[in-house]
Design an enzyme around this catalytic site. Structure first.
Site, mmCIF file in Angstrom:
data_model
loop_
_atom_site.group_PDB
_atom_site.id
_atom_site.type_symbol
_atom_site.label_atom_id
_atom_site.label_comp_id
_atom_site.label_asym_id
_atom_site.label_seq_id
_atom_site.Cartn_x
_atom_site.Cartn_y
_atom_site.Cartn_z
ATOM 1 N N TYR A 96 0.823 -1.214 0.000
ATOM 2 C CA TYR A 96 0.000 0.000 0.000
ATOM 3 C C TYR A 96 0.859 1.267 0.000
ATOM 4 O O TYR A 96 0.499 2.275 -0.596
ATOM 5 C CB TYR A 96 -0.960 0.019 1.192
ATOM 6 C CG TYR A 96 -2.234 -0.747 0.929
ATOM 7 C CD1 TYR A 96 -3.118 -0.340 -0.065
ATOM 8 C CD2 TYR A 96 -2.561 -1.875 1.672
ATOM 9 C CE1 TYR A 96 -4.287 -1.044 -0.315
ATOM 10 C CE2 TYR A 96 -3.719 -2.579 1.431
ATOM 11 C CZ TYR A 96 -4.584 -2.164 0.436
ATOM 12 O OH TYR A 96 -5.730 -2.858 0.192
ATOM 13 N N GLU A 128 1.419 -30.036 17.523
ATOM 14 C CA GLU A 128 0.688 -29.634 16.318
ATOM 15 C C GLU A 128 -0.622 -28.916 16.629
ATOM 16 O O GLU A 128 -0.888 -27.858 16.088
ATOM 17 C CB GLU A 128 0.389 -30.854 15.425
ATOM 18 C CG GLU A 128 -0.505 -30.500 14.232
ATOM 19 C CD GLU A 128 -0.713 -31.641 13.242
ATOM 20 O OE1 GLU A 128 0.074 -32.598 13.274
ATOM 21 O OE2 GLU A 128 -1.643 -31.559 12.437
ATOM 22 N N ASP A 183 0.512 -35.130 14.389
ATOM 23 C CA ASP A 183 -0.269 -36.250 13.882
ATOM 24 C C ASP A 183 0.632 -37.206 13.103
ATOM 25 O O ASP A 183 1.577 -36.783 12.431
ATOM 26 C CB ASP A 183 -1.363 -35.754 12.932
ATOM 27 C CG ASP A 183 -2.521 -35.100 13.680
ATOM 28 O OD1 ASP A 183 -2.601 -35.235 14.913
ATOM 29 O OD2 ASP A 183 -3.354 -34.459 13.007
#
Lengths: 360, 360
Positions: free
Chosen positions: B92, B188, B240
C-alpha cells in the site's frame, strides 16, 4: 455444584425413573435451525425460538439415545474432575463404548450440540472445548486465572507483554478481569494488531487491544463478551471494509451466527459497534481500494435480502448499498498509503472522537 | 548500526557511484528456486547454492530497478525508526510512489524476497513482517522483551498464565530467554496443547510447551530456533502421524521449505527430533486410525521420491513405507481412546524415557 451438573443429574434421574416404572423414556431438545431463530435488538442476538423435538427411546433411536446418555455421563465426569475434552477427543473416547461408538466425528458433534441445547448451557460449561483457539490480548487489562495445582489466583498483566500478547485459552468461563480501560478495540488482522501493540497504542488511548484473526473463534467472542459485561465498557470493531468483514466477522461478533443459534446468548457481543473501515471512509480518507469480486457482491446482496441483523438496521443497508454502488472494497492496511502510522495518528483519533457515529 | 542497515547503505552507495560515473548500475541476486537448493545434514537445512542473477538497469528493467531501490529505502526507514511494515502495508505504501507503485501484492512480495536474499538477512531484520502470526507458549520459560517507550526490559514468565499462554509476536529477533527447562515440546494442535497446559504438564517434566497450530509460521519457527540455540536444549515434535504431519509440519520445522530456501538458515530448527505419533505407535498403542486418503498416499510417495530430507534418512523412508503398507494414519487425539489423560500419564513418559529412539 454447577447448574450444568445439576441439570445433567436431573435429566438422567427423570430418564431412570421412567425406565424403572416401565415407561418409555424421552428427551426434549430444541430444534437447531435457521427457521427456529429470531432477532430482537433489545435482546441483541439471534435467539432460538420455542420449537422442540422429542427423542423417545424406540428400536430406531436406541443407539442415539444411548450415545446421548453416555456423552452426558462423560460430561459429568469432565465437570467433576475439572477436566476438558476437545470434540475430537470425545469422538475417540467413544471408540471404547462398543456398540454405542460413533462412526464419524460429525455424529458425536451433533450429540454434543444436542446436549448443549437441551441443558441450555454452552459446551465449555459441560467440559467440551472446540479444537481451534484464537484471539490475542494486549493493553490495560489484568486477567485473573487460577493455578490448577494450588488453586491460587494468577494475575496476568496484559500491559507487560512487550511486543507479544496474552493468548486467550480455549475455555474462558473461569476467568475474572480487572481494568480501568475505556473500551475494547477488536481488530481483524494480526498485522494491524501488531502495529498497534508495537506502538503501545493502548497506553495512549487507555484501551484493551484484541486481535480476532479473521472470524473470531467461540473462545475469543466469549472472552470479549465476558470482558465487556464485567467491566461495563464498549467494544469497537476495526475490520476490513468489505462484505466479509461486515457480514461475517462483525455480524458474528455482535449477534452470533444462524446455525449455532442455541449458543448466541453466550457468544454474542451485543455491545459491539463498528468503528470502521466504512465505505464512507474510502471517500473521506482517499483510500486505495480493490474492486468488489462476484463473491463479495453476492455476499452483500444475500445479507441485504436475508440477514435479520442487516435487515433490522437501515444504517447497515445504506452502508452496504454504498459499497455496492462504489463497487469497491477496502482493507485495514490501506491507510499505509498516507504513511505507516497514519492509522494511529489520524484515522483512529478522528473516529474515536465521536463513537456515536459508529455503525450499529 | 545493524548489519542489514550497513548492507543497504553499501549497496545503495555502489549503485550511486556507478550512476555518477555514467556506468550502468546493477544488482546481483541469488536465484531462489528448488534447483538452486541442496541439503547437507551437517548444516541441517535446505541451502541456497551459488547461482545468481544480475539485474542491470536498462529500459526493460527500469521499473523493477526503481521499485527495488525504493523498497530498500523503506527498509532503511523502518530499521532507523524501529518500526515494522507488513508485506501488505509495504504494497500500500507503494501507492504513493507514482510510476514505481506496484499493481498487485505478489510483485512487491517478490521485491522484498529479492532484497532479503541479496542482503542475506531475513525479512524481519529489515523491518518487514509477515501478515500472519501463530505459536503459543507455556511452561518453564522467561521471555525478555523491552518496553518501546522506556526501553526497560520486560520479563514475561510463561509459568504464570494459568490456562492461557504467551502469544509469540510477529517479529522475535529482539527477544532474549531465561530457562532451566530440559526440552521444548512443539505440538501440532491447539487442543493437545490446551490439554497439556490445563494439567501443568510442563511442571511435571520441566519443559517448555509450544503450540504450532498446524504448519508453524515463520515467527513460530524462528522463536523455537532462537530458544533452542540460546538455551542449548533439544526440541521434540509431537504431531499427527500422517504424511502432512511428517512431510509438511515436521519437515518445515526442522529443515525449512524448498521455495524459501534463502531463508531456511534462519527459520529451520535442525535440533528438532520427532517424538511421535509414529506409524509404529499405531501398533504399539493399539490406536484408532483412519484410512490413508489418495492425497495422503500421493504426499508420502512424492516425499519418498523427491524430498532431499526424507531421501537422506533411511529411518524416515522406513517409517513412511510402514505407514503406506499399514494404509492408516493416526491423530494426536487418538490416545483418548484409552482415557483422556493416557497421553500424559503413559504415552509421553514412555516416549521421553528414551529420546535416542526418536526419528531424525
Amino acid at each position: 455444584m454447577t447448574t450444568a451438573l445439576k441439570s445433567i443429574k436431573q435429566n438422567a434421574r427423570t430418564i431412570r425413573e421412567k425406565i424403572l416404572k416401565g415407561q418409555k423414556p424421552s428427551m426434549r431438545l430444541p430444534v437447531r435451525a435457521l427457521n427456529n431463530v429470531r432477532y430482537k435488538p433489545s435482546h441483541g442476538f439471534f435467539e432460538i425460538t420455542g420449537k422442540k423435538k422429542e427423542r423417545t427411546l424406540t428400536v430406531g433411536t436406541v443407539k442415539t439415545f444411548a450415545q446421548t446418555l453416555r456423552m452426558m455421563a462423560l460430561s459429568k465426569d469432565l465437570i467433576e474432575n475439572d477436566d476438558i475434552a476437545s470434540k475430537r477427543e470425545a469422538y475417540y473416547i467413544s471408540k471404547n463404548w462398543r456398540d454405542a461408538g460413533f462412526k464419524e466425528q460429525p455424529e458425536s458433534d451433533t450429540v454434543i450440540d444436542d446436549i448443549e441445547a437441551m441443558l441450555g448451557v454452552n459446551r465449555e460449561q459441560i467440559g467440551f472445548i472446540p479444537e481451534e483457539k484464537g484471539g490475542e490480548v494486549a493493553g490495560r487489562l489484568i486477567v485473573i486465572d487460577s493455578d490448577r495445582d494450588t488453586g491460587k489466583p494468577i494475575k496476568i498483566d496484559c500491559t507487560r507483554f512487550g511486543s507479544g500478547a496474552y493468548s486467550i485459552p480455549i475455555a474462558v468461563e473461569h476467568l475474572k478481569f480487572e481494568s480501568k480501560a475505556k473500551f475494547v478495540l477488536a481488530i481483524e488482522t494480526a498485522g494491524m494488531f501488531q502495529r498497534l501493540v508495537k506502538h503501545n497504542y493502548w497506553k495512549r488511548t487507555n484501551c484493551i487491544l484484541i486481535s480476532m484473526g479473521g472470524v473470531p473463534t467461540r473462545a475469543c467472542r466469549r472472552f470479549i463478551r465476558r470482558l465487556s459485561d464485567s467491566l461495563n465498557i464498549p467494544v469497537y470493531a476495526f475490520v476490513d471494509g468489505d462484505p466479509y468483514g461486515i457480514c461475517n466477522i462483525y455480524r458474528t461478533l455482535k449477534v452470533g451466527s444462524g446455525n449455532a443459534a442455541h449458543l448466541n446468548k453466550f457468544f454474542c457481543v451485543p455491545q459491539a459497534r463498528f468503528l470502521g473501515v466504512t465505505p464512507q471512509d474510502i471517500l473521506d480518507y482517499k483510500l486505495p481500494t480493490h474492486e468488489l469480486k462476484a463473491v463479495d457482491i453476492k455476499r452483500a446482496e444475500d445479507a441485504l435480502k436475508n440477514d435479520p441483523f442487516i435487515r433490522h438496521y437501515k444504517a447497515w443497508q445504506e452502508a452496504l448499498n454504498q459499497m455496492l454502488s462504489l463497487g469497491q472494497r477496502v482493507e485495514q492496511q490501506a491507510f499505509a498509503k498516507h504513511g505507516l502510522n497514519y492509522v494511529i495518528d489520524t484515522y483512529l483519533p478522528e473516529k474515536l472522537s465521536d463513537p456515536k457515529k459508529f455503525l450499529p
